[in-house]
Design a protein around this motif. Structure first.
Motif, PDB file in Angstrom:
ATOM      1  N   ALA A 216       0.910  -1.122  -0.081  1.00 55.31           N
ATOM      2  CA  ALA A 216      -0.037  -0.092   0.044  1.00 55.31           C
ATOM      3  C   ALA A 216       0.789   1.305  -0.118  1.00 55.31           C
ATOM      4  O   ALA A 216       0.672   1.994  -0.633  1.00 55.31           O
ATOM      5  CB  ALA A 216      -0.802  -0.070   1.193  1.00 55.31           C
TER       6      ALA A 216
ATOM      7  N   GLY B  36       0.974   3.844  -3.115  1.00 54.59           N
ATOM      8  CA  GLY B  36       0.564   5.064  -2.882  1.00 54.59           C
ATOM      9  C   GLY B  36       1.610   6.091  -3.016  1.00 54.59           C
ATOM     10  O   GLY B  36       1.347   7.308  -3.693  1.00 54.59           O
ATOM     11  N   SER B  37       2.516   5.944  -2.726  1.00 57.05           N
ATOM     12  CA  SER B  37       3.923   6.807  -3.164  1.00 57.05           C
ATOM     13  C   SER B  37       4.186   7.032  -4.382  1.00 57.05           C
ATOM     14  O   SER B  37       4.354   7.969  -5.095  1.00 57.05           O
ATOM     15  CB  SER B  37       5.131   6.083  -2.363  1.00 57.05           C
ATOM     16  OG  SER B  37       5.085   6.123  -1.213  1.00 57.05           O
TER      17      SER B  37
ATOM     18  N   GLN C 181       1.764   6.727  -6.730  1.00 55.56           N
ATOM     19  CA  GLN C 181       0.733   7.599  -7.304  1.00 55.56           C
ATOM     20  C   GLN C 181       1.025   9.256  -7.015  1.00 55.56           C
ATOM     21  O   GLN C 181       0.966  10.025  -7.779  1.00 55.56           O
ATOM     22  CB  GLN C 181      -0.584   7.262  -6.890  1.00 55.56           C
ATOM     23  CG  GLN C 181      -1.135   5.986  -6.866  1.00 55.56           C
ATOM     24  CD  GLN C 181      -1.695   5.724  -8.454  1.00 55.56           C
ATOM     25  OE1 GLN C 181      -1.620   6.668  -9.174  1.00 55.56           O
ATOM     26  NE2 GLN C 181      -1.961   4.682  -8.679  1.00 55.56           N
TER      27      GLN C 181
END
Lengths: 281, 267
Positions: free
Chosen positions: B250, B254-255, B257
């Motif tokens: 995750a 997330g990073s 993105q």
């Protein structure tokens, strides 16, 4: 002027699904001559430029007839032969100079590309840029097109167009995107190139004042045919066709301009106003 | 937003450092068995404990990160190259070629891939070597991913073909190759790059899904998906350290993105 014209044109053209755009259009351009092609938008002026360059099929059009240029019929050339004529023997100056530059290539790369389309190595760009009054510095060529003004972009387009010293320059409404001061500068640049290198120019425009200032001869295009053709002075002095008279009458008149012209520097622009004023326009 | 991006870059750098030098942080190689200590709880020697056959979970997580983080960009590269080639040809050629390639892309987009993957893997022998399983996963991800970016590239090329400057290039007598390589390519590259960055996190997730179903990278080679299989039938409340791969997944996705390039490109 030589007896043999540089370009002799007789073409009918049509676009798929739109019918005829040019109906047996005929004109000639002599060696080193500037011919003005005048008409309102949508009269087929750009079609004439595209047909000379053999680019009409790309726009979904086709043409019949002949275009004699330097002893050959351009319409009967094969693709590879036509490619070597484009840009080398016939230069092209577009209507919207910024849109006609690749947004993601530096000016230097665009200059090199235009050169390598026809020759090895890289161009001698300093005198080239000087001849169109652009800064002849490396920093200028390092820019992307987005940092150019329209006027500079049009000068750069002209530099690309005369890169291979073409015999003929097609200018398709080259000043319509420019402000009036820059227009005057670009017009005198064309006159200059014509005098210095003897490049013949087909100057396509809807702006009669600029045509009057620049061109030796004028052809008036209306509804796909040439309705009138002759020396610039004669056309403006004694327009024969009703459409020509309407075009000339539509040139805006600025009150008190003759006084201004008398005192101001004699540019080509003011020479145009002079010609028009002489004939009571 | 800027602080978040910097944080994301730092986190990714940390993950990369961990994945590049697993032996510095972990007790042993990913397949080294500590037979006397199976199913050990976290300790100083094994921060995440050991699995059922006594392998160090931290070591497996770091090696798995390496596998997952190499596989996804490689597959994204493959699919973007295919997309650039096929989409470029479609947009450039137009006509029948264009219709054929767009139809093929539509077909690829309409296939239920997970089901097809299940069928394909069911046909293959169960005991594929780790190297072969990596290659198969790579090829599957790359091949099924070309369609969406290809359509985007095709649209970009088709609109470029109508643009003033490409017409101008022809008016100056450029050959077709020069138009393709020097006029079109520099303007399509940003589009492809954006597609690449969109594909990387998506492929990380897909690889994880495949791994959890046992269809991804084969044992003993670890990957995030494979490590998450341990959660089957176990309550994460009892053994919260089993969630480490999911948290890492995750955080990394997330990073990615957050640091995606977001400029608007002139096309």
């Amino acid at each position: 002027m030589n007896s043999e014209p540089l370009l002799s044109y007789r073409v009918s053209a049509e676009y798929r699904g739109k019918g005829a755009v040019l109906r047996d259009v005929q004109f000639e351009i002599g060696q080193g001559e500037i011919v003005g092609l005048v008409g309102r938008s949508g009269e087929g002026k750009s079609t004439i430029a595209s047909s000379i360059l053999g680019l009409l099929p790309l726009k979904g059009g086709k043409c019949t007839g002949w275009i004699h240029f330097q002893g050959r019929d351009l319409l009967s050339l094969r693709d590879g032969e036509m490619r070597r004529v484009r840009g080398k023997a016939i230069g092209f100056v577009p209507q919207s100079p910024l849109a006609a530059l690749n947004p993601n290539l530096r000016l230097r790369a665009q200059l090199d590309e235009a050169w390598r389309a026809h020759q090895e190595g890289s161009p001698d760009w300093k005198p080239l840029l000087q001849s169109v009054s652009l800064p002849d510095e490396v920093s200028f060529l390092r820019q992307y097109p987005r940092s150019l003004s329209v006027g500079l972009a049009q000068r750069f387009q002209i530099a690309l167009a005369i890169l291979h010293r073409p015999a003929l320059l097609l200018a398709d409404e080259p000043t319509s995107a420019l402000d009036s001061v820059t227009q005057g500068e670009i017009l005198s640049l064309f006159a200059n190139l014509n005098r210095r290198y003897g490049i013949a120019i087909l100057y396509i425009s809807h702006d009669l004042a600029s045509v009057a200032s620049l061109c030796h001869r004028v052809a008036i295009l209306h509804q796909g045919t040439i309705v009138e053709c002759g020396l610039a002075e004669e056309i403006f002095a004694r327009p024969q066709h009703e459409y020509t008279r309407r075009l000339i009458a539509a040139i805006p008149n600025v009150p008190g301009r003759s006084n201004l012209d008398a005192g101001g520097p004699s540019s080509d622009e003011s020479r145009a106003r002079g010609i028009l004023a002489e004939h009571g326009v | 937003m800027k602080a978040a991006r910097i944080g994301a870059i730092l986190l990714l750098a940390l993950v990369a450092a961990g994945a590049l030098m697993p032996e510095r942080w972990a007790a042993g190689r990913y397949d080294q068995q500590f037979r006397e200590l199976p199913d050990a709880p976290p300790s100083a020697q094994f921060p995440l404990g050991t699995d059922a056959v006594g392998r160090d979970r931290l070591s497996r997580l770091l090696y798995g990160t390496r596998v997952s983080l190499l596989l996804a960009p490689a597959a994204a590269l493959l699919s973007c190259l295919a997309a650039g080639l096929l989409g470029g040809i479609a947009g450039y050629a137009g006509g029948f070629t264009d219709r054929a390639i767009v139809s093929a892309a539509d077909f690829f987009l309409s296939v239920p891939w997970l089901l097809l993957l299940l069928i394909v893997r069911a046909c293959l022998p169960l005991d594929v070597s780790p190297a072969a399983s990596v290659a198969i996963t790579f090829a599957l991800l790359g091949l099924m991913g070309w369609a969406a970016p290809a359509r985007i590239v095709r649209a970009a090329v088709a609109s470029l073909m109508d643009s003033e400057f490409v017409l101008m290039a022809r008016a100056r007598g450029y050959s077709s190759w020069r138009v393709l390589l020097r006029q079109l390519l520099p303007n399509v590259t940003p589009v492809l790059l954006a597609q690449f960055w969109i594909a990387v996190p998506a492929y990380i997730l897909t690889e994880t899904t495949l791994g959890m179903l046992g269809l991804g990278v084969a044992e003993p080679l670890p990957s995030w998906g494979g490590l998450l299989r341990e959660l089957e039938g176990v309550s994460p409340l009892d053994q919260p350290y089993l969630l480490a791969p999911a948290i890492l997944l995750a955080a990394v996705v997330g990073s990615l993105q957050l640091i995606l390039p977001r400029e608007d490109y002139p096309v």
